[in-house]
Design an enzyme around this catalytic site. Structure first.
Site, PDB file in Angstrom:
ATOM      1  N   HIS A 106       9.033   2.059   5.067  1.00 53.96           N
ATOM      2  CA  HIS A 106       8.950   3.149   4.087  1.00 53.96           C
ATOM      3  C   HIS A 106       8.609   4.444   4.820  1.00 53.96           C
ATOM      4  O   HIS A 106       7.713   4.463   5.673  1.00 53.96           O
ATOM      5  CB  HIS A 106       7.819   2.876   3.082  1.00 53.96           C
ATOM      6  CG  HIS A 106       8.011   1.659   2.231  1.00 53.96           C
ATOM      7  ND1 HIS A 106       8.412   1.726   0.921  1.00 53.96           N
ATOM      8  CD2 HIS A 106       7.837   0.335   2.504  1.00 53.96           C
ATOM      9  CE1 HIS A 106       8.466   0.492   0.408  1.00 53.96           C
ATOM     10  NE2 HIS A 106       8.121  -0.370   1.357  1.00 53.96           N
ATOM     11  N   HIS A 152      12.050  -3.608   6.127  1.00 53.81           N
ATOM     12  CA  HIS A 152      12.265  -2.181   5.878  1.00 53.81           C
ATOM     13  C   HIS A 152      10.984  -1.411   6.174  1.00 53.81           C
ATOM     14  O   HIS A 152       9.884  -1.936   6.018  1.00 53.81           O
ATOM     15  CB  HIS A 152      12.728  -1.932   4.444  1.00 53.81           C
ATOM     16  CG  HIS A 152      11.875  -2.566   3.389  1.00 53.81           C
ATOM     17  ND1 HIS A 152      11.975  -3.897   3.058  1.00 53.81           N
ATOM     18  CD2 HIS A 152      10.894  -2.067   2.617  1.00 53.81           C
ATOM     19  CE1 HIS A 152      11.098  -4.186   2.114  1.00 53.81           C
ATOM     20  NE2 HIS A 152      10.417  -3.092   1.826  1.00 53.81           N
TER      21      HIS A 152
HETATM   22  P1  DGP Z   1       8.243  -3.790  -0.489  1.00 47.63           P
HETATM   23  O1  DGP Z   1       9.049  -5.040  -0.175  1.00 47.63           O
HETATM   24  O2  DGP Z   1       6.845  -4.095  -0.959  1.00 47.63           O
HETATM   25  O3  DGP Z   1       8.230  -2.820   0.651  1.00 47.63           O
HETATM   26  O4  DGP Z   1       8.909  -3.071  -1.747  1.00 47.63           O
HETATM   27  C1  DGP Z   1      10.283  -2.916  -1.932  1.00 47.63           C
HETATM   28  C2  DGP Z   1      10.600  -1.482  -2.256  1.00 47.63           C
HETATM   29  O5  DGP Z   1      11.972  -1.412  -2.576  1.00 47.63           O
HETATM   30  C3  DGP Z   1       9.853  -0.876  -3.456  1.00 47.63           C
HETATM   31  O6  DGP Z   1       9.266   0.351  -3.027  1.00 47.63           O
HETATM   32  C4  DGP Z   1      10.901  -0.623  -4.511  1.00 47.63           C
HETATM   33  C5  DGP Z   1      12.184  -0.599  -3.728  1.00 47.63           C
HETATM   34  N1  DGP Z   1      13.330  -1.149  -4.417  1.00 47.63           N
HETATM   35  C6  DGP Z   1      13.366  -2.281  -5.133  1.00 47.63           C
HETATM   36  N2  DGP Z   1      14.624  -2.504  -5.594  1.00 47.63           N
HETATM   37  C7  DGP Z   1      15.388  -1.493  -5.120  1.00 47.63           C
HETATM   38  C8  DGP Z   1      16.788  -1.174  -5.249  1.00 47.63           C
HETATM   39  O7  DGP Z   1      17.569  -1.855  -5.889  1.00 47.63           O
HETATM   40  N3  DGP Z   1      17.204  -0.056  -4.616  1.00 47.63           N
HETATM   41  C9  DGP Z   1      16.365   0.731  -3.887  1.00 47.63           C
HETATM   42  N4  DGP Z   1      16.872   1.831  -3.310  1.00 47.63           N
HETATM   43  N5  DGP Z   1      15.051   0.478  -3.762  1.00 47.63           N
HETATM   44  C10 DGP Z   1      14.567  -0.638  -4.371  1.00 47.63           C
END
Ligand code: DGP
Length: 142
Positions: A105, A103
């Site tokens: 950001h 993903h």
């Molecule tokens: P990273 O893998 O370090 O890029 O972090 C994962 C990101 O995803 C973090 O910013 C929080 C977000 N996140 C975690 N769980 C969920 C979820 O269930 N739904 C959404 N929309 N975002 C989530």
């Protein structure tokens, strides 16, 4: 490197098994709001095809996701009256990755306002719903 785990939380969102605040979708990508935003309007752009991170994503899917991230970034500037946008993309735990479906950001920024720490605080559902509507409309407006 470990292989792709289809039980990760973003795979469940992509399959519709968990809800999300969707802002954009096409045949190869999906974008929704981060529920723990580092700034208002913080969005995530994913390829629909399974990919753990930069090491196994196809170059075509990666390029497509970056194109969508660019489109979301431009829309976020308008939707949130931002002064800039930060793009981030983490790979493996040592690279800061927590959820193992690739993903990008897209984080709208205001001059002089620091980002919150990663995953610091869950945003209120009504705020996420409002911000998703604003961002989706700006993306659709192109
Ligand atoms: P990273 O893998 O370090 O890029 O972090 C994962 C990101 O995803 C973090 O910013 C929080 C977000 N996140 C975690 N769980 C969920 C979820 O269930 N739904 C959404 N929309 N975002 C989530």
């Amino acid at each position: 490197m470990p292989s792709y785990d289809p039980k990760n939380i973003f795979a469940k969102i992509l399959r519709g098994e968990l809800p999300s605040y969707k802002v954009y979708e096409d045949d190869k990508a999906f974008a929704f709001l981060d529920i723990m935003p580092r700034a208002p309007g913080h969005a995530l752009v994913l390829p629909k095809a399974p990919a753990r991170n930069v090491f196994d994503v196809s170059p075509d899917d990666f390029a497509h996701v970056m194109g969508v991230a660019q489109r979301v970034a431009k829309a976020a500037m308008k939707a949130f009256e931002a002064d800039g946008v930060t793009l981030q993309q983490f790979n493996e735990g040592a690279g800061g990755q927590v959820v193992f479906h690739l993903h990008v950001h897209v984080i709208p920024r205001k001059t002089g306002v620091a980002m919150k720490p990663p995953a610091a605080e869950k945003e209120k559902p009504e705020v996420l719903a409002r911000n998703a509507k604003k961002l989706a409309a700006a993306i659709a407006a192109g």
